[in-house]
Structure formats: structure tokens, C-alpha cells
Design an enzyme around this catalytic site. Structure first.
Site, mmCIF file in Angstrom:
data_model
loop_
_atom_site.group_PDB
_atom_site.id
_atom_site.type_symbol
_atom_site.label_atom_id
_atom_site.label_comp_id
_atom_site.label_asym_id
_atom_site.label_seq_id
_atom_site.Cartn_x
_atom_site.Cartn_y
_atom_site.Cartn_z
ATOM 1 N N HIS A 173 0.834 -1.208 0.000
ATOM 2 C CA HIS A 173 0.000 0.000 0.000
ATOM 3 C C HIS A 173 0.864 1.251 0.000
ATOM 4 C CE1 HIS A 173 -3.774 -2.146 0.712
ATOM 5 N NE2 HIS A 173 -3.092 -2.915 1.537
ATOM 6 N N ASP A 191 -6.229 5.022 0.339
ATOM 7 C CA ASP A 191 -6.119 3.731 -0.320
ATOM 8 C C ASP A 191 -7.271 2.834 0.121
ATOM 9 O OD1 ASP A 191 -5.461 2.632 2.135
ATOM 10 O OD2 ASP A 191 -3.342 2.344 1.686
ATOM 11 N N GLN A 245 14.066 -4.616 -3.145
ATOM 12 C CA GLN A 245 13.544 -5.370 -4.281
ATOM 13 C C GLN A 245 13.607 -4.610 -5.599
ATOM 14 O OE1 GLN A 245 10.215 -8.177 -3.880
ATOM 15 N NE2 GLN A 245 9.053 -6.771 -5.179
ATOM 16 N N HIS A 301 5.200 -14.096 -4.899
ATOM 17 C CA HIS A 301 3.871 -14.319 -4.335
ATOM 18 C C HIS A 301 2.777 -13.651 -5.168
ATOM 19 C CE1 HIS A 301 4.979 -10.339 -3.195
ATOM 20 N NE2 HIS A 301 3.891 -10.113 -2.513
ATOM 21 N N TRP A 355 0.541 -7.285 -6.136
ATOM 22 C CA TRP A 355 0.498 -6.438 -7.332
ATOM 23 C C TRP A 355 1.694 -5.509 -7.417
ATOM 24 C CZ3 TRP A 355 -1.416 -7.424 -11.665
ATOM 25 C CH2 TRP A 355 -1.622 -6.424 -12.631
ATOM 26 N N ASN A 356 2.165 -5.016 -6.277
ATOM 27 C CA ASN A 356 3.344 -4.152 -6.292
ATOM 28 C C ASN A 356 4.556 -4.909 -6.855
ATOM 29 O OD1 ASN A 356 4.561 -1.519 -5.439
ATOM 30 N ND2 ASN A 356 5.800 -2.858 -4.162
ATOM 31 N N SER A 357 4.764 -6.140 -6.387
ATOM 32 C CA SER A 357 5.873 -6.958 -6.893
ATOM 33 C C SER A 357 5.669 -7.297 -8.364
ATOM 34 C CB SER A 357 5.991 -8.250 -6.078
ATOM 35 O OG SER A 357 6.421 -7.984 -4.761
ATOM 36 N N GLU A 366 6.614 -4.291 -10.436
ATOM 37 C CA GLU A 366 8.065 -4.093 -10.430
ATOM 38 C C GLU A 366 8.747 -5.084 -11.355
ATOM 39 O OE1 GLU A 366 8.849 -2.066 -6.047
ATOM 40 O OE2 GLU A 366 9.262 -4.200 -6.310
ATOM 41 N N GLN A 401 -3.708 -12.247 -4.424
ATOM 42 C CA GLN A 401 -2.564 -12.822 -5.127
ATOM 43 C C GLN A 401 -2.965 -13.971 -6.058
ATOM 44 O OE1 GLN A 401 0.145 -13.776 -1.918
ATOM 45 N NE2 GLN A 401 0.143 -11.666 -1.182
#
Length: 482
Positions: free
Chosen positions: A18, A114, A349, A364, A367-369, A372, A389
Site C-alpha cells: 500500500h 487507499d 527489491q 507471491h 500487485w506491487n511486486s 516491479e 494474489q
């Protein structure tokens, strides 16, 4: 007192997934539109990744205000889902938010919250601010979140008891195994909180989503069509993504990055389950053996296993262990010391994924990962654990084709070392991985294009900025004291 230029206040829920999009949105409002930006962050323990990350930001163009930590121990059940805990934390922080806004020299022109901050929209109304909700995830997740609360009891029972798919008008259905766990247990506090959030999102003046037009054209069309999901949305939807953290120039002397510099191009797989994901002891062992069997270079963000809670580290991301982890197979560290690096608990990361030596990401699928990985053109192995996820992993597999995935969900059984080793080699070595790599590079270009001047995401955020600026001009036209 009236502000001299647009001033946006952003409210971030706990958790890196977030926080990072909120901060990046703030940066864009400052850099591209000349806004003043204040970001309210619920204070976390000093040992958490969130605190480490915030400390690394200074100096910054953003005015970051920490709201006092809150004690929710008497307000949530011990087995409450992460969603319930975060929602209650945000609710308990509202008095501090209201008090802080009231003490400011001039009120913000707009409040952007958020997902779990929707109860703060009422504060925006109190201060005559424009109000927006930022969905840090994708449009498909937004569609599921706002549509599920409109179902009647019979329709809910078809999903919960008969395990049928959630059929969303104009969108890809969400099959039962991918359905948000908060919707599947009416007795859990998470159910009530998520339903409330889904009902409150359309009460904003607009919804900002961390996606872009070319990534989810069908879902975005449905969200805007009054004959489809637009009848639930009711307000404009602005795809403004990808919102991902900008990478600073590498600092010399960082041992991990120095090691990466010495590895061949696209030869290292990065393994991380986000800021809160955990594996069982048996699964951790099998993952270690799988990495060793794959014979590939790796960086593994490793944390102590938990057998009964896949989100167990969400509120307890500490500074890590000292020495060799005792929960890994005997001899694993010594046998892999020349090809792998273990990072305790948390890693930089964005910097890792942007490095040319990274060739894959076992993720996992937060959405952020995910974003990226896409913006750096890195193919993925999907290993979803909780929350949305599973939806993300399905989208990445069936619609976008940028991941390798196990035959059966990791939540259903322990993935064996042979299967893990095969997935790693598939993404890093085999011909199938080359096709996935080409597809993710196409998405990388699509994401970059969306943010370009005059393109979809740039125009969406510009529209929001113009609306906020119009609100400021309206304030200036009002008599003093009005």
C-alpha cells in the site's frame, strides 16, 4: 487559510504494497503538477520494513506525517484476517487524522485514500475536499471488490457453499479457488470489513487504479459502462499505473549488489514472498532443495517458517536473523555459497529487479511486486499465498502469459523439490522461458508507453490533477471566511 497551489493529502494503510504506490503517486503529483503533498502513514514499529523504507526516503519532496500507532488487540479476534486487522487499524487512526488536518495552516484541496482508508472519505466531506480512492491493485480486483457486496444471499451461497465462480458483468469470472478469502467466511470479521469497503469505494469522486488501459481494456470498459459494472462503480475510473518505486543509483559497497554485478546477464533468479508472506517448515525445506537442484544462481529473501499462517509476517517484518538460518536443510548454505545469496526478511527489491543479472522472479504475485517485475521485463514464477494474489497469478498466467505456475496451487499441497527445480529451470533455461521473457518485455514497453506524455495513464492522472486544481480555483473565488 486558502492554499496558494493544489495540496493533496494521501492516506496510506500499513504494508509495503500500500505504501509504495501511495508514495509514488505523491511524487508524481509534486514533480509533474506542482502540487503540495502530505502523506499520512500509520506509524509502525521501528523494526519493520516499512520504517526502514521510510527512513531511506529522506530528504524527500513529500511531507510525510506519521499517525500514532493504535492498539487493536481488543477489537479483533486473534484469528482475524489481515484485511480485518488493517481495516480496524485505519478506523482507529481516524481521530488522529482529523486532528492533524484540523491543525494544518490550510486544508488540503483533495484527500486520496487507499483501499482500507475509505472511512476517511467522511473527513474529506467535513472539510469540503475532493475525495478519491487509490486501488493499489488492478482493475479486476477493483471489479470483484465493488461487485461482490451487491450480491443477494442466494448468489453469495452459490459462491461460498457451492464453490461457483464470481461472475462479474463484462469481466472475466473469478473462479472459486481465486476468490478473496474475506468473502468466503461470513463469520470472520474480514467479511464485514471487505463488504463495507466495497460499498464505500464508489462514494468517492473518482477511483484511481494502479493499472493501464492496454493491460486491462475489457475490465476497464466494464467498469465504465453503465449497462455493465458501471452501474455499481458510478464514478470515474482513472487507470494511472504502473505506480512503482523509482530506483536510485547503486551505492558502492553494498555486498548484495556488488555480488550481482559479478554475475552473468539474466542468470540469477530472485525469490521473495513480499513483506508479509511466509511458508511452512516443510515447504521452506522443499524450496531450498528445489533451488539447489535447479543449479541456478539465486537471491532468496528468507524468513522463519510458519506452519499455520501464510501472512504471518505482515505485521512483524523484523531486521532478520543473525548467522545461518537453522530452519534450512543441513549444509544448504555451504553447498550454495558460490551461487546463491540469502537475505534475511527484507531486501531492496526494486533495485534487485532492475539489475541486468536478474533473469527471473519467484513471486507471491502481490500487485506491487508484479508491476516491479513487469516494468523491468523480468518473467515470473507464480506462487500466490493470500489476498488477491491468486487472482493476480491467474491473470498473469491465462491472460498475460508472463509466468510459470505449478500444476496445483501451493495452498493445496506442499510443492516438491523436483517440481520447484523444474519451474526454475523452465523460466531461466528452457525454451518456454524465452517466450515468456519476450512477452514480459512487450508489457514493459506497454507500461512505459502508458506513462508517456499524452498517453493513457499520463492523461488519466492529468485529469485528476486538473479537477483538483479546479477545486482550488473555486476555493480562491470564495469570500474569505466562507
Amino acid at each position: 487559510m486558502q492554499p496558494t497551489k493544489p495540496h493533496a493529502a494521501l492516506l496510506a494503510s500499513p504494508g509495503m504494497g500500500h505504501l509504495i504506490p501511495v508514495l509514488e503517486l505523491g511524487n508524481r503529483l509534486v514533480s509533474n503538477y506542482g502540487f503540495n503533498v502530505t502523506i499520512f502513514v500509520l506509524q509502525a514499529d521501528d523494526s519493520t520494513a516499512q520504517s526502514q523504507f521510510l527512513k531511506s526516503l529522506h530528504p524527500t519532496l513529500l511531507n510525510i506525517v506519521s499517525l500514532p500507532s493504535v492498539d487493536i488487540s481488543s477489537l479483533v479476534a486473534p484469528d482475524a484476517q489481515v484485511a480485518a486487522k488493517v481495516a480496524v487499524m485505519m478506523r482507529e487512526s481516524l481521530p488522529a487524522l482529523r486532528s492533524t488536518i484540523n491543525s494544518m495552516n490550510f486544508r488540503p484541496t483533495a484527500l486520496i485514500v487507499d483501499l482500507f482508508g475509505t472511512e476517511a472519505l467522511a473527513i474529506a466531506n467535513e472539510y469540503d475536499m475532493l475525495k478519491y480512492v487509490l486501488i493499489a491493485s488492478n482493475a479486476w480486483f477493483l471489479a470483484a471488490t465493488i461487485f461482490f457486496p451487491t450480491l443477494n444471499r442466494k448468489e453469495e451461497d452459490e459462491i461460498i457453499k457451492q464453490k461457483q465462480a464470481l461472475k462479474i458483468p463484462g469481466c472475466k469470472p473469478v473462479r472459486f479457488d481465486d476468490t478473496l478469502e474475506a468473502f468466503l467466511d461470513r463469520k470472520n470479521q474480514g467479511y464485514d470489513e471487505y463488504v463495507r469497503v466495497g460499498l464505500e469505494i464508489p462514494m468517492a469522486d473518482g477511483i484511481l487504479v494502479n493499472t493501464w488501459e492496454d493491460l486491462e481494456p475489457t475490465t476497464l470498459k466494464a467498469l465504465r459502462d453503465s449497462k455493465l459494472l458501471g452501474r455499481v462503480t458510478r464514478v470515474p475510473v482513472y487507470p494511472i499505473g504502473p505506480l512503482t518505486r523509482s530506483v536510485k543509483p547503486q551505492v558502492l559497497g553494498n555486498q548484495l549488489m556488488d555480488w550481482l554485478n559479478m554475475q552473468p546477464l539474466q542468470s540469477v533468479i530472485y525469490i521473495s514472498f513480499g513483506s508479509g508472506g511466509t511458508l511452512s517448515a516443510n515447504q521452506t525445506t522443499e524450496l531450498a532443495w528445489g533451488l539447489e537442484l535447479s543449479k541456478q544462481r539465486f537471491i532468496w529473501v528468507v524468513r522463519p517458517p510458519m506452519d499455520d499462517d501464510v501472512s504471518g509476517a505482515f505485521f512483524d517484518v523484523g531486521n532478520g536473523h543473525d548467522g545461518t538460518p537453522t530452519y534450512l536443510p543441513d549444509g544448504f548454505v555451504s553447498r550454495t555459497k558460490n551461487v546463491g545469496r540469502l537475505v534475511p526478511m527484507w531486501a531492496p527489491q526494486a533495485e534487485i529487479l532492475s539489475h541486468s543479472s536478474i533473469g527471473g522472479f519467484l513471486s507471491h504475485c502481490g500487485w506491487n511486486s508484479t508491476l516491479e517485475s513487469i516494468v523491468n521485463g523480468v518473467p515470473m514464477i507464480a506462487w500466490p499465498l493470500f489476498s488477491e494474489q491468486h487472482m493476480n497469478a491467474t491473470m498473469l498466467t491465462e491472460e498475460l502469459g508472463v509466468v510459470v505456475r505449478s500444476e496445483e496451487l501451493p495452498s493445496k499441497r506442499i510443492l516438491g523439490r523436483e517440481e520447484i527445480g523444474k519451474m526454475v529451470r523452465k523460466i531461466m533455461v528452457y525454451k518456454e522461458g524465452h517466450g515468456i521473457r519476450n512477452r514480459v518485455k512487450e508489457l514493459k514497453y506497454s507500461a512505459s508507453k502508458a506513462l508517456s506524455i499524452g498517453d493513457s495513464s499520463f492523461n488519466s492522472l492529468s485529469q485528476v490533477a486538473n479537477d483538483v486544481n479546479s477545486g482550488l480555483q473555486f476555493l480562491k473565488s470564495m469570500p474569505q471566511g466562507a
